[in-house]
Design a protein around this motif. Structure first.
Motif, PDB file in Angstrom:
ATOM      1  N   LYS A 391       0.836  -1.208   0.000  1.00  0.00           N
ATOM      2  CA  LYS A 391       0.000   0.000   0.000  1.00  0.00           C
ATOM      3  C   LYS A 391       0.871   1.259   0.000  1.00  0.00           C
ATOM      4  CE  LYS A 391      -4.170   0.302   1.983  1.00  0.00           C
ATOM      5  NZ  LYS A 391      -5.250   0.518   2.953  1.00  0.00           N
ATOM      6  N   GLU A 392       1.948   1.232   0.763  1.00  0.00           N
ATOM      7  CA  GLU A 392       2.831   2.407   0.812  1.00  0.00           C
ATOM      8  C   GLU A 392       3.501   2.623  -0.550  1.00  0.00           C
ATOM      9  OE1 GLU A 392       5.771   2.470   3.957  1.00  0.00           O
ATOM     10  OE2 GLU A 392       6.524   4.422   3.293  1.00  0.00           O
ATOM     11  N   LEU A 393       3.931   1.513  -1.162  1.00  0.00           N
ATOM     12  CA  LEU A 393       4.565   1.617  -2.478  1.00  0.00           C
ATOM     13  C   LEU A 393       3.576   2.190  -3.502  1.00  0.00           C
ATOM     14  CD1 LEU A 393       7.212   0.983  -3.905  1.00  0.00           C
ATOM     15  CD2 LEU A 393       6.323  -1.303  -4.429  1.00  0.00           C
ATOM     16  N   PHE A 394       2.341   1.719  -3.421  1.00  0.00           N
ATOM     17  CA  PHE A 394       1.272   2.206  -4.303  1.00  0.00           C
ATOM     18  C   PHE A 394       1.119   3.720  -4.142  1.00  0.00           C
ATOM     19  CE2 PHE A 394      -3.291   3.203  -4.911  1.00  0.00           C
ATOM     20  CZ  PHE A 394      -3.462   2.752  -6.209  1.00  0.00           C
ATOM     21  N   PHE A 395       1.131   4.167  -2.888  1.00  0.00           N
ATOM     22  CA  PHE A 395       0.964   5.601  -2.601  1.00  0.00           C
ATOM     23  C   PHE A 395       2.059   6.425  -3.282  1.00  0.00           C
ATOM     24  CE2 PHE A 395       2.209   9.081   0.369  1.00  0.00           C
ATOM     25  CZ  PHE A 395       1.102   9.888   0.201  1.00  0.00           C
ATOM     26  N   PHE A 396       3.317   6.005  -3.109  1.00  0.00           N
ATOM     27  CA  PHE A 396       4.408   6.776  -3.710  1.00  0.00           C
ATOM     28  C   PHE A 396       4.353   6.704  -5.245  1.00  0.00           C
ATOM     29  CE2 PHE A 396       6.468   6.287   0.552  1.00  0.00           C
ATOM     30  CZ  PHE A 396       6.513   7.643   0.838  1.00  0.00           C
ATOM     31  N   ASP A 397       3.982   5.550  -5.780  1.00  0.00           N
ATOM     32  CA  ASP A 397       3.885   5.434  -7.245  1.00  0.00           C
ATOM     33  C   ASP A 397       2.767   6.333  -7.784  1.00  0.00           C
ATOM     34  OD1 ASP A 397       5.947   3.662  -7.125  1.00  0.00           O
ATOM     35  OD2 ASP A 397       4.882   1.974  -8.046  1.00  0.00           O
ATOM     36  N   GLY A 409      -4.764   4.978   1.250  1.00  0.00           N
ATOM     37  CA  GLY A 409      -5.370   4.446   0.025  1.00  0.00           C
ATOM     38  C   GLY A 409      -6.780   4.909  -0.248  1.00  0.00           C
ATOM     39  N   MET A 410      -7.219   5.941   0.480  1.00  0.00           N
ATOM     40  CA  MET A 410      -8.603   6.386   0.263  1.00  0.00           C
ATOM     41  C   MET A 410      -8.704   7.385  -0.890  1.00  0.00           C
ATOM     42  SD  MET A 410     -11.309   8.080   2.885  1.00  0.00           S
ATOM     43  CE  MET A 410     -12.981   8.393   2.293  1.00  0.00           C
ATOM     44  N   GLU A 434       1.661  -3.161 -13.745  1.00  0.00           N
ATOM     45  CA  GLU A 434       2.654  -3.614 -14.720  1.00  0.00           C
ATOM     46  C   GLU A 434       4.073  -3.606 -14.115  1.00  0.00           C
ATOM     47  OE1 GLU A 434       2.147  -4.900 -17.550  1.00  0.00           O
ATOM     48  OE2 GLU A 434       4.304  -4.991 -18.075  1.00  0.00           O
ATOM     49  N   HIS A 435       4.402  -2.497 -13.434  1.00  0.00           N
ATOM     50  CA  HIS A 435       5.780  -2.342 -12.942  1.00  0.00           C
ATOM     51  C   HIS A 435       6.055  -3.076 -11.645  1.00  0.00           C
ATOM     52  CE1 HIS A 435       5.740   1.004 -15.853  1.00  0.00           C
ATOM     53  NE2 HIS A 435       6.977   0.577 -16.030  1.00  0.00           N
ATOM     54  N   ARG A 436       5.018  -3.375 -10.900  1.00  0.00           N
ATOM     55  CA  ARG A 436       5.258  -3.969  -9.574  1.00  0.00           C
ATOM     56  C   ARG A 436       4.803  -5.414  -9.490  1.00  0.00           C
ATOM     57  NH1 ARG A 436       8.994  -0.499  -7.590  1.00  0.00           N
ATOM     58  NH2 ARG A 436       8.193   1.618  -7.381  1.00  0.00           N
ATOM     59  N   ARG A 437       4.460  -6.037 -10.626  1.00  0.00           N
ATOM     60  CA  ARG A 437       3.844  -7.365 -10.562  1.00  0.00           C
ATOM     61  C   ARG A 437       4.788  -8.429  -9.970  1.00  0.00           C
ATOM     62  NH1 ARG A 437       0.875  -9.320 -14.224  1.00  0.00           N
ATOM     63  NH2 ARG A 437       0.437  -7.501 -15.493  1.00  0.00           N
ATOM     64  N   ARG A 438       6.099  -8.153  -9.972  1.00  0.00           N
ATOM     65  CA  ARG A 438       7.014  -9.147  -9.425  1.00  0.00           C
ATOM     66  C   ARG A 438       6.782  -9.363  -7.924  1.00  0.00           C
ATOM     67  NH1 ARG A 438       9.938  -4.470  -9.707  1.00  0.00           N
ATOM     68  NH2 ARG A 438      11.405  -3.940  -8.049  1.00  0.00           N
ATOM     69  N   PHE A 439       6.076  -8.427  -7.281  1.00  0.00           N
ATOM     70  CA  PHE A 439       5.855  -8.594  -5.849  1.00  0.00           C
ATOM     71  C   PHE A 439       4.694  -9.527  -5.536  1.00  0.00           C
ATOM     72  CE2 PHE A 439       7.960  -4.334  -5.922  1.00  0.00           C
ATOM     73  CZ  PHE A 439       9.182  -4.833  -5.481  1.00  0.00           C
ATOM     74  N   TRP A 440       3.959  -9.946  -6.546  1.00  0.00           N
ATOM     75  CA  TRP A 440       2.895 -10.930  -6.262  1.00  0.00           C
ATOM     76  C   TRP A 440       2.831 -12.050  -7.290  1.00  0.00           C
ATOM     77  CZ3 TRP A 440       1.609  -5.718  -7.090  1.00  0.00           C
ATOM     78  CH2 TRP A 440       1.101  -5.417  -8.354  1.00  0.00           C
ATOM     79  N   ALA A 441       3.488 -11.878  -8.467  1.00  0.00           N
ATOM     80  CA  ALA A 441       3.360 -12.909  -9.524  1.00  0.00           C
ATOM     81  C   ALA A 441       4.066 -14.205  -9.098  1.00  0.00           C
ATOM     82  CB  ALA A 441       3.936 -12.392 -10.808  1.00  0.00           C
TER      83      ALA A 441
END
Ligand code: PLP
Length: 441
Positions: A391-397, A409-410, A434-441
């Motif tokens: 979630k934090e990474l999402f925020f900065f991206d 995330g609101m 696309e850029h962060r999928r390695r963290f869950w794929a």
């Protein structure tokens, strides 16, 4: 070895921690003036802050100005404001009708030391818009509105306990996100689990004689945009009606979903309703109201009346802005915004599902929160169980893509946000996946 080669080889936790560190460092490099102002503010304010929710590491942005749905920070970056001031900013930053209502009020003088005509007009409009509100009182915040609704409940029932729910947020001193807080007012709280019908029924039965009120948000707002299931709210309504406790619906956020708020959408009648945020046109505002026989407790013509003080309760600027806000947000605008928000959330969730990302946007209408989890989000514990690092990474991206949203995330859409801004958000989320999928794929 380069950073990206090391990340590809590192276990997922280590690689994610490294990506986060890089994101925080990039943010720091990009925002020197925000950092300078933050450091200066720390000399006189604890943590450089006077509103906890705005704080995040390494330091929050300083916002220099806003126009329509856009913001500019102290370093000159432009953002689409998808936060909408946690729902208070429904009209955007430069709504001309609200600005001229404020100017018109100021032209007649500031702090008039008495009653004014605007407060009664505003009260009539609120009662008209919310059918379960026969009588209303104004406050300066949603927190105060809830405090005074609770005071009415304990005074009129002669009981002391209040049932609330884990994950709920009713104001700075009535917060249950992660249990009760040391700053909470000392009511006798009974804390249930949101959307848990059996557990809540057991609590309602156990405290049947002593419950003054159930205080509940029709959707956990700050707690993660988790909608109440209609059967859950119906249980609360039916049980309180039988037991003599009051049902207080905190519609500070959800009142924007439709005329009459979420209770109107579901046909559930609250005894008392609390309001706030956008209904003051973006200025300090709160209100509580409901059945006339309960609100009569505050009637100063009666011998044992409850006192409700507040220097700024009827300040002409908020009263005038609030009247303009109601004109600017007629019933069809509320419905259209809810449809627009539902469509956007559906599109975002389709994107998440198609990509296999463990992400979901929960919410109702124009209010939503992203969670990084594969479980169904129905209560506070489900929110806490989400992956907070992602979630934090999402925020900065999102910030680096020009999307301003809450660190938690609101998203709360404002009226000036249109299809092109929604497209910007969808594209930014697609690029994150696309850029962060390695963290869950
Ligand atoms: N109730 C709900 C549902 C809220 O979301 C909030 C604020 O976020 C409040 C009450 C408190 O309102 P205020 O911040 O105006 O005190």
């Amino acid at each position: 070895m380069t950073t990206s080669a090391r990340s590809a080889a590192a276990p997922r936790g280590e690689a994610l921690a490294e990506a986060l560190q890089e994101a925080r460092a990039a943010y720091t490099r990009a925002n020197p003036e925000s950092q300078r102002q933050f450091d200066a503010a720390c000399a006189h304010m604890p943590g450089g802050n006077t509103r906890t929710v705005l704080f995040h590491s390494p330091f929050p942005l300083r916002i220099a100005r806003g126009q329509d749905c856009r913001l500019w920070d102290a370093d000159g970056h432009e953002y689409v404001n998808f936060l909408g001031d946690f729902t208070a900013g429904l009209f955007g930053h430069t709504n001309p009708a609200i600005a001229s209502a404020v100017s018109a009020a100021l032209a007649n003088g500031i702090s008039l030391s008495g009653h004014n005509e605007l407060e009664a007009r505003f009260a009539a409009r609120i009662c008209e818009r919310f059918p379960t509100i026969d009588r209303v009182r104004f406050t300066n915040s949603g927190t105060e509105a809830n405090l005074l609704a609770l005071a009415a409940a304990t005074a009129t029932t002669g009981r002391s306990k209040i049932l609330v729910f884990d994950g709920a947020y009713h104001g700075s001193v009535i917060a249950f996100t992660g249990g009760s807080k040391p700053t909470n007012v000392p009511h006798e709280w009974v804390i249930g689990t949101y959307n848990d019908i059996d557990g809540t029924k057991a609590l309602l039965d156990a405290h049947r004689q002593s419950l003054a009120a159930v205080l509940v948000e029709p959707m956990l707002g700050s707690g993660g945009c988790v909608p109440a299931e209609p059967e859950f709210l119906r249980l609360l309504r039916e049980h309180t009606r039988e037991s003599g406790a009051l049902l207080i619906l905190d519609e500070v956020m959800t009142s924007r979903l439709a005329v009459g708020g979420r209770q109107g959408m579901l046909g559930i009648e609250a005894d008392l309703t609390t309001l706030g945020k956008y209904l003051g046109g973006g200025l300090s505002f709160g209100a509580f109201g409901g059945r006339s026989e309960i609100m009569a407790a505050y009637d100063p013509r009666t011998p044992e009346f409850l006192s409700h003080a507040g220097t700024f309760n009827n300040n002409v600027v908020t009263m005038s802005a609030g009247l303009a806000a109601l004109d600017e947000f007629p019933p069809n605008a509320a419905d259209q915004l809810t449809v627009r928000g539902d469509q956007l959330r559906t599109e975002l969730n389709q994107l998440c599902a198609q990509s296999g990302a463990p992400m979901v946007f929960t919410g109702l209408g124009s209010l939503m929160t992203v969670h990084f989890t594969e479980r169904t989000v129905r209560c506070g514990a489900d929110v806490v169980a989400g992956d907070q690092e992602l979630k934090e990474l999402f925020f900065f991206d999102m910030l680096s893509a020009g999307i301003y949203l809450a660190r938690r995330g609101m998203i709360a859409l404002s009226l000036p946000i249109g299809p092109s801004e929604c497209r910007e958000l969808v594209e930014a989320v697609a690029s994150f996946i696309e850029h962060r999928r390695r963290f869950w794929a």
